[in-house]
Design a protein around this motif. Structure first.
Motif, PDB file in Angstrom:
ATOM      1  N   ARG A 123       0.825  -1.216   0.000  1.00 33.57           N
ATOM      2  CA  ARG A 123       0.000   0.000   0.000  1.00 33.57           C
ATOM      3  C   ARG A 123       0.854   1.259   0.000  1.00 33.57           C
ATOM      4  O   ARG A 123       0.453   2.305  -0.510  1.00 33.57           O
ATOM      5  N   SER A 124       2.041   1.158   0.562  1.00 34.72           N
ATOM      6  CA  SER A 124       2.894   2.343   0.671  1.00 34.72           C
ATOM      7  C   SER A 124       3.681   2.634  -0.602  1.00 34.72           C
ATOM      8  O   SER A 124       4.234   3.721  -0.764  1.00 34.72           O
ATOM      9  N   TRP A 125       3.727   1.669  -1.531  1.00 36.80           N
ATOM     10  CA  TRP A 125       4.523   1.862  -2.735  1.00 36.80           C
ATOM     11  C   TRP A 125       3.766   2.700  -3.762  1.00 36.80           C
ATOM     12  O   TRP A 125       2.627   2.397  -4.112  1.00 36.80           O
ATOM     13  N   LYS A 126       4.400   3.749  -4.238  1.00 31.66           N
ATOM     14  CA  LYS A 126       3.856   4.589  -5.295  1.00 31.66           C
ATOM     15  C   LYS A 126       4.657   4.328  -6.571  1.00 31.66           C
ATOM     16  O   LYS A 126       5.881   4.377  -6.556  1.00 31.66           O
ATOM     17  N   ALA A 127       3.967   4.070  -7.655  1.00 26.33           N
ATOM     18  CA  ALA A 127       4.618   3.665  -8.899  1.00 26.33           C
ATOM     19  C   ALA A 127       5.673   4.669  -9.362  1.00 26.33           C
ATOM     20  O   ALA A 127       5.425   5.884  -9.384  1.00 26.33           O
ATOM     21  N   PHE A 156       5.647  -7.203 -13.840  1.00 27.98           N
ATOM     22  CA  PHE A 156       5.432  -5.786 -14.135  1.00 27.98           C
ATOM     23  C   PHE A 156       4.186  -5.593 -14.996  1.00 27.98           C
ATOM     24  O   PHE A 156       3.409  -4.656 -14.779  1.00 27.98           O
ATOM     25  N   LEU A 157       3.972  -6.485 -15.950  1.00 24.84           N
ATOM     26  CA  LEU A 157       2.789  -6.381 -16.807  1.00 24.84           C
ATOM     27  C   LEU A 157       1.520  -6.641 -16.011  1.00 24.84           C
ATOM     28  O   LEU A 157       0.518  -5.931 -16.161  1.00 24.84           O
ATOM     29  N   LYS A 158       1.551  -7.644 -15.158  1.00 25.44           N
ATOM     30  CA  LYS A 158       0.382  -7.985 -14.339  1.00 25.44           C
ATOM     31  C   LYS A 158      -0.083  -6.803 -13.507  1.00 25.44           C
ATOM     32  O   LYS A 158      -1.287  -6.546 -13.376  1.00 25.44           O
ATOM     33  N   LEU A 345      -1.205   3.904 -14.121  1.00 18.48           N
ATOM     34  CA  LEU A 345      -2.059   2.713 -14.177  1.00 18.48           C
ATOM     35  C   LEU A 345      -1.931   1.816 -12.959  1.00 18.48           C
ATOM     36  O   LEU A 345      -2.884   1.133 -12.574  1.00 18.48           O
ATOM     37  N   HIS A 346      -0.753   1.807 -12.354  1.00 12.59           N
ATOM     38  CA  HIS A 346      -0.453   0.801 -11.339  1.00 12.59           C
ATOM     39  C   HIS A 346      -1.423   0.805 -10.165  1.00 12.59           C
ATOM     40  O   HIS A 346      -1.804  -0.267  -9.667  1.00 12.59           O
ATOM     41  N   GLU A 347      -1.842   1.950  -9.720  1.00 11.93           N
ATOM     42  CA  GLU A 347      -2.706   2.036  -8.531  1.00 11.93           C
ATOM     43  C   GLU A 347      -3.988   1.233  -8.724  1.00 11.93           C
ATOM     44  O   GLU A 347      -4.520   0.647  -7.763  1.00 11.93           O
ATOM     45  N   ASP A 348      -4.483   1.176  -9.952  1.00  4.77           N
ATOM     46  CA  ASP A 348      -5.712   0.429 -10.232  1.00  4.77           C
ATOM     47  C   ASP A 348      -5.468  -1.070 -10.414  1.00  4.77           C
ATOM     48  O   ASP A 348      -6.415  -1.843 -10.576  1.00  4.77           O
TER      49      ASP A 348
END
Length: 357
Positions: A123-127, A156-158, A345-348
């Motif tokens: 949760r703490s990681w921001k892309a 990474f793709l997932k 995109l990563h957050e979603d």
């Protein structure tokens, strides 16, 4: 060209002592003479794979002049054997020599994929772009069997997370299928390292890397598949490849590269001794000239650790190289630039699939 004691197929020609070791081992002449008389080898030339299970895999890069903020290295040590490689020094932290053992003792991070997935789900990681091969090549020969880098790309793709890559190995073509999917969402940038257009230069500088032809073909194939690809001409070494800047940039432009970067050789820590020994065996007639020119670039020393100057050097030669790249980019890569990767995109996809609500 080579001296009689040159070890073919390897970059480093010796194992120097590890500065972190209490005891120092020395290869004595009388022992070498004994080996020659008995027909024995003084050292093993085989590559050894050592499995490791680290607690973390994504590294924060604190150096302000390396062009990345986070890196991930599935392997430590590198069988490619590039004689100038700055990563050699890091092998001493693992208890090995920065010389031949850097090429012969390859540490494999077996839990790399598991650790990356844990990081990306946090949760703490921001892309933010994570670069594969910030230290050692993620497509070195053992990757063909282990496929750790391919699994990392699938991860990474997932999670739709941006990733950068740099490699000297044409094996990256194996993973074009994944790279194409990442590129569709602007999540990938690849850099192919090409130091020279001359195969003979490549063979002695980077003995177990892909040929120049294969690397140029790789640039072309990536570009044809709409995968952003740049080239790193690194390092520039005076009187070895410094005359190739213009023809190399022209060639990679015709292959579809979108950018070219460079660094100037620096021989920090153990690399100074390793490189000096190598060049006196590989290029004995040019050794003194090249070493003196490198010293002139770095204020009279082979070793330069100063941020801001260590990667580009100082003085007349460094300025000439800078101007040549400026002209080359203007002539051959005028409207090209490295893409800014998509971090939105990563957050979603934190759970590995698109959030619907």
């Amino acid at each position: 060209m080579f001296s009689d004691d040159f070890i073919k197929g390897r970059g480093a020609q010796l194992n120097i002592s590890n500065k972190f070791h209490e005891h120092i081992h020395e290869m004595r002449d009388d022992f070498l003479n004994y080996c020659a008389t008995e027909g024995d080898e003084s050292s093993e030339s085989r590559t050894t794979i050592i499995e490791t299970f680290p607690k973390s895999i994504v590294n924060k890069v604190t150096s302000p002049d390396v062009g990345m903020d986070f890196s991930l290295n599935p392997y430590q040590g590198c069988e490619h054997g590039c004689i100038y490689c700055y990563a050699r020094n890091s092998h001493e932290y693992w208890g090995y020599s920065a010389g031949l053992e850097f090429e012969q003792k390859i540490l494999v991070k077996r839990n790399a994929v598991e650790l990356l997935e844990k990081k990306l789900k946090s949760r703490s990681w921001k892309a933010w772009p994570i670069v594969l091969s910030g230290n050692t090549d993620c497509y070195q020969p053992i990757e063909k069997d282990l496929k750790i880098t391919r699994s990392l790309l699938q991860t990474f793709l997932k999670y739709r997370h941006p990733v950068g890559m740099i490699t000297k190995n044409a094996l990256i073509q194996r993973d074009i299928d994944i790279l194409k999917e990442l590129a569709q969402d602007n999540l990938i940038n690849v850099a192919i390292s090409i130091t020279s257009l001359q195969e003979e230069t490549r063979r002695i500088l980077e003995p177990r890397t892909a040929t120049i032809k294969k690397r140029l073909d790789t640039v072309e194939k990536l570009a044809q598949n709409n995968i952003p690809v740049s080239v790193m001409m690194a390092p520039i070494i005076p009187s070895i490849n410094s005359h190739e800047i213009m023809p190399l940039v022209k060639e990679i432009s015709s292959r579809g590269a979108n950018y070219v970067g460079y660094t100037i050789v620096r021989l920090n820590g153990a690399i100074g001794q390793i490189f000096s020994d190598w060049i006196r065996k590989a290029m004995p007639g040019r050794a003194d000239k090249v070493l003196h020119q490198i010293e002139n670039i770095h204020g009279g020393s082979l070793n330069d650790s100063r941020f801001g100057t260590r990667m580009k050097g100082e003085g007349e030669f460094a300025n000439q190289v800078k101007q040549q790249f400026k002209i080359a980019r203007k002539l051959y890569l005028k409207d090209c630039e490295k893409p800014i990767l998509n971090c939105k995109l990563h957050e979603d996809f934190k759970d590995g699939q698109m959030k619907l609500f």
